[in-house]
Motif scaffolding. Structure first.
Motif, short mmCIF file in Angstrom:
data_model
loop_
_atom_site.label_atom_id
_atom_site.label_comp_id
_atom_site.label_asym_id
_atom_site.label_seq_id
_atom_site.Cartn_x
_atom_site.Cartn_y
_atom_site.Cartn_z
N LEU A 137 1.30 -2.60 -1.19
CA LEU A 137 0.20 -3.25 -0.62
C LEU A 137 0.00 -4.59 -1.51
CD1 LEU A 137 -2.02 -0.45 -1.82
CD2 LEU A 137 -1.05 -1.20 1.24
N ASP A 138 -0.27 -6.02 -0.51
CA ASP A 138 -0.42 -7.47 -0.99
C ASP A 138 -1.62 -7.50 -2.04
OD1 ASP A 138 0.31 -9.35 -1.70
OD2 ASP A 138 -0.19 -10.10 1.20
N ASP A 139 -1.77 -8.11 -3.03
CA ASP A 139 -2.78 -8.66 -3.73
C ASP A 139 -4.26 -8.28 -3.26
OD1 ASP A 139 -2.36 -10.82 -3.57
OD2 ASP A 139 -1.59 -10.91 -5.37
N ASP A 140 -4.22 -8.83 -2.18
CA ASP A 140 -5.34 -9.51 -0.89
C ASP A 140 -6.29 -7.80 -0.13
OD1 ASP A 140 -3.28 -9.41 0.71
OD2 ASP A 140 -4.30 -11.38 1.31
N ILE A 141 -5.36 -6.96 -0.57
CA ILE A 141 -6.34 -6.10 0.22
C ILE A 141 -7.10 -5.54 -0.72
CG2 ILE A 141 -5.30 -3.34 0.94
CD1 ILE A 141 -3.73 -5.31 2.94
N VAL A 142 -8.49 -4.59 0.27
CA VAL A 142 -9.27 -4.18 -0.23
C VAL A 142 -9.55 -3.06 0.16
CG1 VAL A 142 -11.83 -4.24 0.05
CG2 VAL A 142 -11.08 -5.90 -0.19
N ILE A 143 -9.14 -2.14 -0.79
CA ILE A 143 -9.10 -0.30 -0.14
C ILE A 143 -10.58 0.20 0.37
CG2 ILE A 143 -7.83 1.73 -1.01
CD1 ILE A 143 -5.87 -0.11 -2.46
N GLN A 144 -10.64 0.71 0.89
CA GLN A 144 -11.84 1.09 1.44
C GLN A 144 -11.70 3.05 1.79
OE1 GLN A 144 -12.52 -1.14 4.83
NE2 GLN A 144 -14.32 -2.00 3.92
N ARG A 145 -10.55 3.35 1.38
CA ARG A 145 -10.94 5.37 1.83
C ARG A 145 -9.57 5.08 1.02
NH1 ARG A 145 -10.26 6.55 7.87
NH2 ARG A 145 -11.66 5.28 8.02
N ASP A 146 -9.28 6.55 1.24
CA ASP A 146 -7.81 7.25 -0.04
C ASP A 146 -6.77 6.95 1.03
OD1 ASP A 146 -6.21 8.80 -1.11
OD2 ASP A 146 -6.68 11.07 -1.01
N LEU A 147 -5.88 6.16 0.68
CA LEU A 147 -4.37 5.66 1.33
C LEU A 147 -3.18 6.72 1.18
CD1 LEU A 147 -4.05 2.60 0.13
CD2 LEU A 147 -4.76 3.39 1.64
N SER A 148 -3.63 8.10 0.45
CA SER A 148 -2.25 9.41 0.59
C SER A 148 -1.84 9.68 2.16
CB SER A 148 -2.94 10.45 -0.23
OG SER A 148 -4.02 10.90 0.17
#
Lengths: 369, 285
Positions: A137-148
């Motif tokens: 994941l790039d450092d400018d990604i905003v995570i909004q849910r579970d990525l599993s």
């Protein structure tokens, strides 16, 4: 898609293995002046910069360069430095400057450039530890849910999974194809890749490292790096202090192939070194420098040359003082000797320990019998 | 023109007429940009960086080209590019600021006023440098201009480009050696000794010239010139008077120092290779 490119990369790497060795570095007068300006302005601080140019058979043409800002320890500044580099390359490309990196230049003080750091900069490439899968994941990604679920995706034997960037509504984001990223002016790239092939977003990627290893991408990648960067990477070294004596102290260096191979495999044992017949003189190879100027510049220079019979260079050259140089050289020599004796002590210590351990082992084995 | 009581037409007093110093790198860079210009472009335009010296001389040390589009009556400069490049350059050397702009071509052309106007907003009194890359005047002409505005009372009428003297002395280029920069290809950089040889040759030729001149004057072939005489006297007097023995001793001493160092380093090297041999022998055993 990643699959197919990977294969073609590999094929290319295999077919293009036989490249003619680098014989001459051809530098433009412009580059020499730029290097001198940068190194001199910051002397005695040591500075570096990037060399841009073209790789034509056995000649490496250096046609432009740009300086790096003086490095500071701050991490933020370091990221800034990377941005600076990209920005500069982009800008220079816009005005039709060759933007292939062919190496870097650095200033030195009285010839003290042969350092471990120099070798490490030359060899700054190694690939990853013992994992089977990587979600990147790039450092400018905003995570909004579970990525599993991402981790669970079966890539079906392919290496890389990512979002394509040409099949969507957004005109700006979804318009990226290979031609936006690769330098198609390079013959190797133009021959093997399709500029209209869809590119992918690098913000979120999954890599299956097992498939990765199976496909030998690493070797292909290394072969490419060897082809593109390492083998064809030169370092131009400039010594401002020596130039005050009227000598154009410019040197082009590269690591010798046999040393590079040893370094890459981390094979610094006595036997290997002996086998390859490698000693300290063989680490760096100096490449002859050729200077070229465009006809236009040559015309200007002929016109603008002052017609005095004596130039600044002559004044500098005929200076008699050599003592500072002698002094510095003795200093370096002493420093190296100190280092060497330290290393030798360590070596002896190691051997003494080794023989003691071996004796103990023998004794133990005897006892067990 | 501006001296009568009812002045109507006047030049706004520009800052005292100043001069500019152009470093060879700038000329090199501009020529390179010109060679690499896009197909349809007739000239290249770009920004000059440098500083203003305390005595008012503008020191032009660096430059970069800025892409532009030009039609008959308007010029579009890529201002974003200009700003990006400027901030990049300032990261490396914050002391270099905009001092003006350059364009290739002979002298000032129609669009120049517009571009000059743009740069006037960036910096007070920008310098406009023109380089005649087409050799229209059959010589390499490098010219510098500043703009002087011509006004009627408060209304500005026009801008006049006034040529300013340029200092094109190329100390850096001399340091590198014109032999390298002048020709289109040089196969090999001169090493220490070759450079020294060339310098010595030139020095000897100069001494010969002085000899001949003095002889001619003594014999009455040439009218004596006191200034030249003083210069010669000065340079002869600047060498301290040493007896040959003392001079020999000086030279020999310094030579011995160098030889000693050479000896020391080769002894070290021998010692090292011996140690290496011994160690490998020990390893084999």
């Amino acid at each position: 898609m990643a699959n197919s490119t990977a294969r073609s990369f590999l094929q290319v790497a295999v077919t293009e293995e036989v490249a003619s060795p680098l014989r001459v570095v051809q530098i433009e007068g412009l580059v020499i002046l730029k290097i001198i300006k940068h190194c001199k302005e910051f002397s005695p601080a040591l500075v570096t910069g990037q060399l841009l140019g073209l790789d034509v058979g056995s000649v490496l043409e250096v046609t432009n360069c740009f300086p790096f800002p003086v490095r500071e320890e701050d991490e933020e500044v370091e990221a800034d430095g990377a941005n600076y580099q990209l920005e500069m390359m982009r800008c220079l490309r816009e005005v039709n400057v060759d933007n292939n990196t062919v190496g870097w230049y650095q200033s030195t003080l009285l010839g003290s450039y042969q350092t471990v750091e120099l070798i490490e900069t030359f060899m700054n490439y190694q690939l990853f530890p013992n994992l089977d899968k990587v979600v990147f994941l790039d450092d400018d990604i905003v995570i909004q849910r579970d990525l599993s679920p991402l981790w669970e995706i079966d890539l079906g034997g392919k290496v890389n999974g990512a979002v394509e960037t040409c099949k969507g509504e957004d005109e700006w984001v979804m318009s990226k194809r290979f031609r936006n990223y690769f330098n198609f002016s390079h013959p190797l790239i133009a021959k093997n890749l399709d500029p209209d092939e869809c590119a992918w977003a690098y913000g979120m990627n999954i890599f299956d490292l097992r498939a990765w290893r199976k496909k030998n991408i690493r070797e292909a990648y290394h072969a490419w790096l060897k082809e593109e960067n390492i083998k064809r990477c030169v370092c131009v070294i400039y010594d401002p202090s020596k130039s005050n004596q009227g000598v154009l102290a410019l040197k082009a260096l590269k690591l010798s192939d046999s040393f590079m191979e040893l370094y890459r495999n981390n094979n610094f044992t006595g036997e290997k070194l002996r086998e390859k017949n490698l000693s300290w003189v063989d680490i760096f190879e100096e490449i002859p420098i050729k200077v070229s100027n465009s006809a236009l510049i040559s015309a200007f220079m002929t016109e603008l040359e002052a017609d005095t019979p004596v130039t600044q260079c002559d004044y500098d050259r005929l200076q008699l003082s050599t003592n500072p140089f002698l002094e510095k050289n003795v200093e370096f020599l002493i420093e190296c000797m100190d280092d060497l004796s330290m290393e030798q002590q360590k070596f002896q210590y190691y051997y003494r320990n080794l023989s003691r351990q071996q004796a103990q082992q023998q004794a133990w084995l005897q006892k067990r019998r | 023109m501006a001296s009568s009581d009812q002045t109507v037409l006047q030049f706004t007093p520009s800052s005292t007429s100043f001069s500019a110093k152009v470093h060879p790198l700038v000329i090199f860079n501009i020529c390179d940009c010109y060679v690499r210009r896009p197909d349809q472009a007739e000239r290249v335009i770009g920004t000059l960086l440098g500083s203003v010296l305390p005595d008012g001389t503008v020191d032009i040390r660096n430059s970069y080209a800025v892409p532009h589009n030009e039609s008959s009556d308007q010029v579009a400069l890529d201002i974003d590019y200009h700003q990006n490049m400027l901030s990049s350059h300032q990261k490396v050397n914050p002391k270099e600021v905009i001092v003006g702009w350059f364009s290739t071509g002979f002298g000032v052309s129609g669009g120049s006023a517009l571009i000059h106007d743009f740069y006037s907003r960036e910096v007070r009194n920008p310098v406009h440098l023109t380089i005649d890359t087409e050799f229209k005047s059959e010589e390499a002409s490098v010219k510098g201009f500043v703009s002087v505005s011509l006004s009627l009372e408060d209304q500005q009428l026009a801008a006049q480009f006034q040529e300013i003297p340029l200092d094109l002395r190329m100390v850096e280029a001399e340091r590198v050696g014109f032999d390298i920069l002048k020709t289109t290809t040089v196969d090999k950089l001169p090493n220490d000794l070759e450079g020294m040889e060339a310098s010595m040759e030139r020095l000897l030729a100069l001494i010969d010239d002085v000899y001949n001149y003095v002889d001619d004057v003594v014999e009455g072939h040439v009218a004596p010139d006191n200034n030249i005489g003083r210069c010669i006297a000065n340079s002869v007097a600047s060498i301290p008077k040493l007896s040959p023995q003392a001079f020999d001793k000086l030279v020999n001493d310094s030579q011995q120092d160098q030889l000693l160092l050479l000896y020391l380093s080769s002894i070290t090297r021998t010692q090292l290779s011996l140690a290496e041999k011994l160690n490998t022998a020990a390893q084999i055993l």
